[in-house]
Structure formats: structure tokens, C-alpha cells
Write a protein that holds these residues in place. Sequence first.
Motif, PDB file in Angstrom:
ATOM      1  N   LEU A  91       3.250   1.184   1.777  1.00  0.00           N
ATOM      2  CA  LEU A  91       4.291   1.180   2.813  1.00  0.00           C
ATOM      3  C   LEU A  91       3.703   1.440   4.195  1.00  0.00           C
ATOM      4  O   LEU A  91       4.080   0.780   5.180  1.00  0.00           O
ATOM      5  CB  LEU A  91       5.352   2.226   2.480  1.00  0.00           C
ATOM      6  CG  LEU A  91       6.254   1.933   1.277  1.00  0.00           C
ATOM      7  CD1 LEU A  91       7.127   3.135   0.962  1.00  0.00           C
ATOM      8  CD2 LEU A  91       7.119   0.697   1.546  1.00  0.00           C
ATOM      9  N   TYR A 196       9.543   8.435   3.113  1.00  0.00           N
ATOM     10  CA  TYR A 196       9.211   8.237   1.703  1.00  0.00           C
ATOM     11  C   TYR A 196       9.404   9.536   0.919  1.00  0.00           C
ATOM     12  O   TYR A 196       9.950   9.533  -0.199  1.00  0.00           O
ATOM     13  CB  TYR A 196       7.767   7.750   1.574  1.00  0.00           C
ATOM     14  CG  TYR A 196       7.347   7.450   0.159  1.00  0.00           C
ATOM     15  CD1 TYR A 196       7.752   6.289  -0.481  1.00  0.00           C
ATOM     16  CD2 TYR A 196       6.550   8.341  -0.554  1.00  0.00           C
ATOM     17  CE1 TYR A 196       7.370   6.006  -1.786  1.00  0.00           C
ATOM     18  CE2 TYR A 196       6.159   8.074  -1.854  1.00  0.00           C
ATOM     19  CZ  TYR A 196       6.570   6.904  -2.466  1.00  0.00           C
ATOM     20  OH  TYR A 196       6.197   6.632  -3.759  1.00  0.00           O
ATOM     21  N   THR A 269       8.832  -0.961   7.979  1.00  0.00           N
ATOM     22  CA  THR A 269       7.786  -1.905   7.601  1.00  0.00           C
ATOM     23  C   THR A 269       8.040  -3.297   8.165  1.00  0.00           C
ATOM     24  O   THR A 269       7.358  -4.257   7.777  1.00  0.00           O
ATOM     25  CB  THR A 269       7.662  -1.987   6.074  1.00  0.00           C
ATOM     26  OG1 THR A 269       8.931  -2.343   5.511  1.00  0.00           O
ATOM     27  CG2 THR A 269       7.219  -0.662   5.494  1.00  0.00           C
TER      28      THR A 269
END
Length: 504
Positions: A91, A196, A269
Motif C-alpha cells: 500500500l 492501515y 493510493t
Amino acid sequence: MVFSNTFSPFLAFPVRSLVVSALAAASLAACSHTTRMAAQPQNLPVPAEWANTTGPAAAPATALASDAPAAPALDLAQWWQGFGDAQLVTLIEQALAANPSIVSAQAAVQQARAQVDVQRAGLLPSLDASAGARRSQQGVADASNNYTVGLDASWELDLWGRKRNLVQAGQENLAATQASLYAAHVSLSAEVALHYIQLRNAQERLRIAQHNLALQAQTEQMTRWRVQAGLASSLDAEQARQTLAQTAAQIPSLQASVRQTQHALAVLTGQAPAALLAALAQPAPVPAAPPTWVMRLPADTLRQRPDVQAQEHRVQAALANLSAQERANFPTLRLSGSLGVGALTLGALSDGASVARSIAASLAAPIFDAGANRAQIAAQQAAVVQARQAYRSSVLAALQEVEDALVQLQSDQQRLVHVRVAAEAAGHAQRLAQQRYDSGLIDFRTVLESQRSLLASQDSLASAQAAISTDVVKLFKALGGGWTKENNQLTDENLVSQTVSATE
């Protein structure tokens, strides 16, 4: 083509005298001009070590390099590798390659580099080509054509370094823009890691809630059976139903948190919000912080942090702009020349039918501008003060971020110890309460309270474990980790003395 070394054969005595006079007058002006504003340095000491890495409350996962020289140092450039989570690494790499803020920062670097090229071009002569045709007629039959081809060259000599200062300012702005790009890398990698961790924590908390919901559903079903058998009261059944509904009410918000964090990671992203739903649907543990690593000392941290580097380059750019503006009052010397060929026909141009050449030197010096340049100098002096104060602010902010991150990490590590004990005790208490209730030794209220306490303790434990990883990410960010280019351009003079100067 006409260059400066070709002027001398054609430079007549009056022109030479003009040039010599210009140089003498400009030298006198330069000697009498004040080139620097008065400065009052104000020092800000940089600590020799961090205040929160020593003592009994210090975080066990952190240590000063002087305290633990044998400990392996984690590569700050790619600190996320230390978490051992392949999905996190993927990521962050995707974000650094495709996030719009990174792409925009890269374009800003290209723009700044082009501006430097523009400033450098001003140091060299310019050459223009021209061609023309003219037809004239007198009377009925007399008509003539005239064709010309020529080259014109001009060059403003940078006698006093004004243009070179502008080039230096451009180079410093370019370096600041590059450092800002690296700062964007630092911020983005940390932002991806924090989201995350938040995602995995939300998934874990959702799993805990769903597990406890299933446990409470079994308890509620058994309670209804016991009521039907006359072994429990309707109050017990309603209390069980209430506990079941309260736990079920937590699940939709946790599911929403999971989905929203997945959306945020996709956007970070450079993808559409729903692009990563399938890839991140499978729950996974919260990435654990690296067990052992070595802290950077304060001065090393300031050298590493790209935002501090950017501010220092902006100070240097402001000083160069000030120096260039101070030289705007100096005389300027411009040399120009031309070479032309004229003929009555196009074919005769190559034979040089009529050749004309000229060369000139001009000297210009400002005499009265109503104080405009003086005001520009004052404005640049104020810009220097602002740049230096911004540099001081960035240093203070960098030091505070590290100290705050260390304090938070130590606090959360201490909290985790107690939360883990509480969660273990809550698990034991829930099992004992259920056994005692089944044996008829306690009432049903105690069972329900133990189940609520178990859910709260397990949820707190999951959040506390995620907080440790979050704190470490923030600490890595505060230390300037997250970019790979070796570009530590802060000078030793600025940080060896461990002081930051500012102009009042």
C-alpha cells in the motif's frame, strides 16, 4: 555570431574609455553600498538528547544510540519494512507512486528546475537573427529590390553578481522544493500506515464484538429455556435480551469504520474509494511495531527531516534575493553588436554585396526612483526575517513532535500492561461466573456483568495494542523517516553548534 571576445577588434577608443569609466564608477558605488542589514542573532539551544528516553518510565523499545550501541538500527528510509506486513508495504509503495500530492510535488520540482534554467540563461549573451525584403519604386519604370540578412547580439555583463545571486536563489528554491517532495513522502507513508493500522484494529474489534454477540446470543437462548422451565425469571430474560441488543448495536458502526478506512486507503493510493474492498476484505492482525531499534539524536533528526531542510533552503533563497536586490542600484553595462548583409538580389547575399557591422557599449545607472529600490530592499529584508522565523518554527515543531511521540508511546506501553491484565482477569471472571450460575450459586445479573466486562476489556486490549503501533508510526514520522534519497544538506555549521539563529 557576435560574442564578447569579438568586440575588441572593433572597439574604438571612445568606447573603451566609456567601459573603463563605467567600471570605475560602479566600483565606487559598490564600495559605498551597504550590503547587509543589521542582525540580532537569537539562539535556540537544541538538546543533546531526548528528554523522554531515560528514566524508569522510558519505553523499552527505544534507546539512545549511546545507551545501546549494539542494537540494530532500523532503516528510517523504509521504516514500514520493520512491521513485517507485506500488505502494508504494498500500500505504501502504491501511494508513493500514484498519490496526487506526490505527483503534484514532483511537478513542482520540475517547475523549480525550469526556473533555475531561466535564471542561468540570463548570464549568457543573446543572439537574434533577422531577414527582410523591401521593394521601392520611383516613377513608372524605376523599381528596385533590397534584401537583408543580419545577426544581432546583446549581453548585459553581470559585473556585481546580481544575476548570479538570482541563480543561487533559484537553486535554493529548487532544493527547498525537492525537500518538500521528500516531506510529502514522509507524511504520505505515515498516513497510509496509520489508516492501515486503524483498518486492522477496526476489523479486530468487529471480530471481538461478533464473537461476544454469539456468546451472548447463546446465553439469551439458554435464559429463555430456563424461564420456560421455571428455573429463571422473566427479569433474567429481559436483561439478557438487553445485553444482546447493546452488543449488536456496536457492530454497524464498526462495519462502517472498516469500510470507510478501506475507502481512505484506496484514495491515498490514488485509486477510486471502492478499489481495495476485495483486497482488504480479509481481516488480518494489527501490524506489530519493530521490537528493537535505535533513536536518532536531536541534531541528527533535524538533519534528516526534509521539512527542516526545506526551511533552511528558503532562508538561503531569501538571502540571495536580498543580495540581488541590493545590487539593483549598481550601474549596468550592456554590450551589443550587429552584423548585416544587404543586396539587390537574393543570390547576391552570399557574396556579401553590402556588409554592415556595428558594436556599442552602454552604461546605465539609476539616479532617482522615488525610493522604489530602497523599499524593495526593505521588503526583502522582511522576507529574510520571515524565512528565519519559519525555520525556527520548523525546528521547534520537529523537536516537539518527537518528544510528544515518545511521551505518548511510553504512556501507551504502560497502559497496555494494565489493560492486558484486565482482559485476562475479565476472561477468567466470565468463565467463573458462568460456572457458578450453572451451579446455582450466583444470580444471572453477575453473569451479564461479566460478559459486558469481557467485551469492554477485549475491545480495550485491541485498541491499546493498535495504539502502540500507531505511536511508533508517528515517532518514525517525527524522526523524518520515509524517504530514500540521501539528501542531508543541512550544513555542519548550522547544527554542530546546536543553535538556530534568527533575525529580529
